[in-house]
Design a protein around this motif. Sequence first.
Motif, PDB file in Angstrom:
ATOM      1  N   ASP A 136      -5.914  -2.495  -1.087  1.00  0.00           N
ATOM      2  CA  ASP A 136      -6.832  -2.879  -0.015  1.00  0.00           C
ATOM      3  C   ASP A 136      -8.258  -3.095  -0.508  1.00  0.00           C
ATOM      4  O   ASP A 136      -9.074  -3.709   0.185  1.00  0.00           O
ATOM      5  CB  ASP A 136      -6.823  -1.825   1.107  1.00  0.00           C
ATOM      6  CG  ASP A 136      -7.040  -0.415   0.582  1.00  0.00           C
ATOM      7  OD1 ASP A 136      -7.105  -0.230  -0.648  1.00  0.00           O
ATOM      8  OD2 ASP A 136      -7.145   0.514   1.411  1.00  0.00           O
TER       9      ASP A 136
ATOM     10  N   SER B 263       1.060   5.260  -6.848  1.00  0.00           N
ATOM     11  CA  SER B 263       0.525   4.225  -5.971  1.00  0.00           C
ATOM     12  C   SER B 263       1.220   2.923  -6.353  1.00  0.00           C
ATOM     13  O   SER B 263       1.133   2.487  -7.501  1.00  0.00           O
ATOM     14  CB  SER B 263      -0.992   4.081  -6.147  1.00  0.00           C
ATOM     15  OG  SER B 263      -1.485   2.999  -5.386  1.00  0.00           O
TER      16      SER B 263
ATOM     17  N   ASP C  54       0.811  -1.218   0.000  1.00  0.00           N
ATOM     18  CA  ASP C  54       0.000   0.000   0.000  1.00  0.00           C
ATOM     19  C   ASP C  54       0.845   1.270   0.000  1.00  0.00           C
ATOM     20  O   ASP C  54       0.355   2.340   0.340  1.00  0.00           O
ATOM     21  CB  ASP C  54      -0.954  -0.006   1.190  1.00  0.00           C
ATOM     22  CG  ASP C  54      -0.212   0.039   2.527  1.00  0.00           C
ATOM     23  OD1 ASP C  54       0.996  -0.254   2.545  1.00  0.00           O
ATOM     24  OD2 ASP C  54      -0.850   0.366   3.548  1.00  0.00           O
TER      25      ASP C  54
END
Length: 345
Positions: free
Chosen positions: A83, A77, A57
């Motif tokens: 998630d 990212s 993450d």
Amino acid sequence: MLTVRPVRTADLPAIEKMAVESGIGVTSLPNSRERLFERIQQSVSSFEHEAVADTSDEYYMFVLEQHGSVVGTASISASAGFDEPFYSYRSETFVHASRTLKVNNRVHVLNMCHDLTGQTQLCGFFLDSAMPAVAGELLSRARLMYIAAERERFGRRIIAEMQGIHDEAGQSPFWDAIGRRFFNMDFVQVEQAFATHSKTFIAELMPNYPIYVPLLPDEAQHSIGQIHPAFELPCQLLTREGFEADNYIDIFDGGAVLTADVDRLETLMRNDVLPVEVSASLPLQAKECLISNEHSIDFAATIARVAEVGGVLFINPDAAKALGVQSGDRVRVAYPHESSQGVAA
């Protein structure tokens, strides 16, 4: 001098201002002080990690700084939808055939999927409209320089969502034709919900069955895979890198989703790591290039005139100061794209 560096907590007011100015459609830059603060803290923590065995993450937010003022931001990212699933529409063709009637029709359909979940994502791009094109190139490519330096932190494939078509009032023909019928919400409302809440509502409310494109209004059909004028610059920069429009579109506004192989991007294929020599007088063959240091927490990138002589990169004192390097340190240099006349072409 223009410099790209990791975001700091003190940048929150500037990031808030950009979130407001970015308007509709940039969900990775939410107009929420709390969410922006969370993003900044997540980024600070990600940069502080010395090593990452697998993509997870981690979120890396960068800012473009000019004379001490933050004038742009862009992010990475490490794993889109880490998630929660990363939803998009996959563009496909169904064949409907009847041997009896001698009819064979190919029909364009959209299937909701999360094929892109787990891929590295470029996101959160915003640049002050007064800045020149070279600033946009620095801001966009600096992220790729960081990926090149910290390759183990990122995956094999990379994606970037382009903002789709909507008007100044926030009306999206694609959303009005599909999403509104299942959410009973305006495009602006659902964008805000997407930016500030869990993404599970997509699976809960959006149809799981194929969307037959010929049944949509003409305006909605024409908007599929199109890019908002405000995103033309970032799209051009990424296309020059080697990104291509794939068979995926944004689930809300139908904007194009660009994809690429990380290791086949121009910046990753055409860069060198060289020792640096700081000199106020550069050799005659000096030219503008993108350069970055080899730090993680204190990463910095800029565009400056440099010259390679005998495997040593000569840079001027201003560039050295911007990067936080001195003679003998190693820096990464990326050369102008083969299709460009200069670094900002």
